[in-house]
Enzyme design. Sequence first.
Site, PDB file in Angstrom:
ATOM      1  N   ALA B  19      24.151 -11.232 -13.945  1.00 20.71           N
ATOM      2  CA  ALA B  19      23.234 -10.332 -14.620  1.00 20.71           C
ATOM      3  C   ALA B  19      24.057  -9.122 -15.005  1.00 20.71           C
ATOM      4  O   ALA B  19      24.949  -8.732 -14.263  1.00 20.71           O
ATOM      5  CB  ALA B  19      22.094  -9.899 -13.705  1.00 20.71           C
ATOM      6  N   CYS B  20      23.776  -8.541 -16.154  1.00 20.31           N
ATOM      7  CA  CYS B  20      24.473  -7.312 -16.485  1.00 20.31           C
ATOM      8  C   CYS B  20      23.902  -6.183 -15.639  1.00 20.31           C
ATOM      9  O   CYS B  20      22.847  -6.315 -15.042  1.00 20.31           O
ATOM     10  CB  CYS B  20      24.267  -6.950 -17.953  1.00 20.31           C
ATOM     11  SG  CYS B  20      24.998  -8.120 -19.092  1.00 20.31           S
ATOM     12  N   CYS B  21      24.611  -5.065 -15.585  1.00 25.16           N
ATOM     13  CA  CYS B  21      24.033  -3.894 -14.949  1.00 25.16           C
ATOM     14  C   CYS B  21      24.093  -2.707 -15.900  1.00 25.16           C
ATOM     15  O   CYS B  21      25.031  -2.575 -16.683  1.00 25.16           O
ATOM     16  CB  CYS B  21      24.730  -3.557 -13.637  1.00 25.16           C
ATOM     17  SG  CYS B  21      26.516  -3.461 -13.735  1.00 25.16           S
ATOM     18  N   ARG B  48      26.837  -7.623 -10.303  1.00 23.72           N
ATOM     19  CA  ARG B  48      26.010  -8.089 -11.413  1.00 23.72           C
ATOM     20  C   ARG B  48      26.871  -8.508 -12.601  1.00 23.72           C
ATOM     21  O   ARG B  48      26.467  -9.340 -13.400  1.00 23.72           O
ATOM     22  CB  ARG B  48      25.022  -7.006 -11.849  1.00 23.72           C
ATOM     23  CG  ARG B  48      24.016  -6.628 -10.778  1.00 23.72           C
ATOM     24  CD  ARG B  48      23.080  -5.544 -11.281  1.00 23.72           C
ATOM     25  NE  ARG B  48      22.164  -6.047 -12.270  1.00 23.72           N
ATOM     26  CZ  ARG B  48      20.932  -6.489 -12.015  1.00 23.72           C
ATOM     27  NH1 ARG B  48      20.472  -6.466 -10.776  1.00 23.72           N
ATOM     28  NH2 ARG B  48      20.167  -6.930 -12.974  1.00 23.72           N
TER      29      ARG B  48
END
Lengths: 254, 380
Positions: B19-21, B48
């Site tokens: 997941a990006c942050c 992430r």
Amino acid sequence: MTENVATPKMVKIDTAGIYYRDLNAKLRQLVDEGVEHIELTNVCGQRYIATDLSRPVDIKIYGTPGNDLGAFMNGSRIEVFGNAQDCMANTLNAGEVIIHGHAGDICGMAARGGKIFVRDYVGYRAGIHMKEYQDKKPMMVVGGTGQDFMGEYMAGGVLVVLGLGLKEGETHKANFIGTGIHGGVIYISGAFEPHQLGKEVGVAELDDKDRKILGDLVNEYCAHFDCDAEAILRKPFKKLYPKYLRPYGRLYSY
Amino acid sequence: MKDLTRISNVYGDGKVIDACCLFGMMDTSGKCFSGRDVTRAIANMHDRGNGLGGGFAVYGLYPQYPDYYAFHIMYDSKEGKTCTEGFLNEHFNVHHSEEVPTRPVAAIKNPPMVWRYFLDADKCQREGKLSPDDYVVARVMDINTGIDDAYVFSSGKNMAAFKGVGYPEEISEYFCLESYNGYLWTAHGRFPTNTKGWWGGAHPFNILDWTVVHNGEISSYGINKRYLEQFGYHCTLQTDTEVLAYAVDLLVRKHNLPIEVVAEIFAPPLWEEIERRPAKERELLKALRQVYASLLMNGPFTVILAHEGEMIGLTDRIRLRPLTVGEKGSMLYLSSEEAAIRLVCPELDKAWIPMGGEPVIGSLKHPIGADRVAVAGGAV
């Protein structure tokens, strides 16, 4: 001959700067050695806390634990003095999670047992696809309200939404409550419009059996967060239940 | 055969956490602060991302040149630089230029050259009706589409984007961000899904002083891109997020729409929700969906948009990506995870999770905490 060192029953860890994998390895080791109570301070985003312990223990957390707190947990008790992030109690099997604050999205996702108490509100998709089997029955109590898709695809268990903090006549904000529900039950206090419910949701008054389950859970909630159970139980509650047990059973049949 | 997973992953479990942050922090009173805290915060969400992109946007960055457009340009070759500098001298008055200072960081491999130029767009008068801003947008598009090995990272006044391939904390160290000050910082750690990890594809994306950092996937990219091309915006950075920067520039600067309305275009309420709104609101929402159907951002997303004096957090309407908010005094924090905010500001006045599709706005025009301070002042 090995020296016999008494294992302390209670251990405190300052978790500041400890990487989550190292922290969880430490917890596993302590529990294997027989520690019963663990206090974690300065927790800041470490994931998967208490996910894979060999036996149930009691864990107190000060700070903000990371995602998947207590995921797959089997019997331990976690108390958080702060807010929980996303995926809290993911696939919880047994035990208790108590949050003195709010929780993020998809808390209690696919829980199959255990109890979850959130003092304030929960994010999107709380209790999504909770399920039950025989004596395994997950229960989640939310003190405030929830955001959209509460109890989505619920297949079992009990979700209680107390609506504390809503003003007189103020409706819950959540839409799509119970969308796709096909098992379990939601007890909810505070107003809502019919369009806020998923189309698989039926609405009913509580009977004596419901009242008993709700009463016990509200008493437990109030014991955790020190509030007045009688006042809460005097509020009107509605029961949301699945209208169909297999809503899509015929989808691909004909 | 060698087990490579044992080498790249000491835990040997092969788990990819994806997941990006995002992180944004703004002092709505306009006070400037260094990049130290924003770097610590985004580093707290290290897991992430996967090291294939990190970046920062900073506002209030160049007080010595507040009225010049600050171009940050990445070069893959010397020819790209020579060609671009010829282009800049032809179309702008360049007042100052220098290489963006960096320090060696072990993890940063084969970095491109990054230069910055402070310039004015007075030559826009040669092109009839074009405003300086329009002129700058057109020239940025010329460089990005027409010159090989050169990409404009940022082109606004008193702001810049610093980005590259690496974890965000490594990019921060590489560009020495602890030595810069700004009143608004956004940051991004990337986990590329559909497109490659390269320096131009790291976030933030920028045009003029607009920047965007994004977690999610814009599945409407194709339709958004084609719509924006009609207005002279060309997507060259091979990543879906780019459309958001151009779309917000078009809607706010060119079409004069307030950001609340832009939020209703990017993440409109569902049709059945629109039907339940009061008549006047319903008309507006229907009109927006009809006129700007091609700028609806479909798919899961959380973004932090920023421009001069303003930072906006927004998620898709059913919030398939996280966003959490913190306030302390005049500070506004936006983050993928609350822990990152608590790391740099443990005692928040307020911490909450906004509803999907509802923008959270921090603005110098309406500093938060101002009324609170006034009340406190009165009581004392």
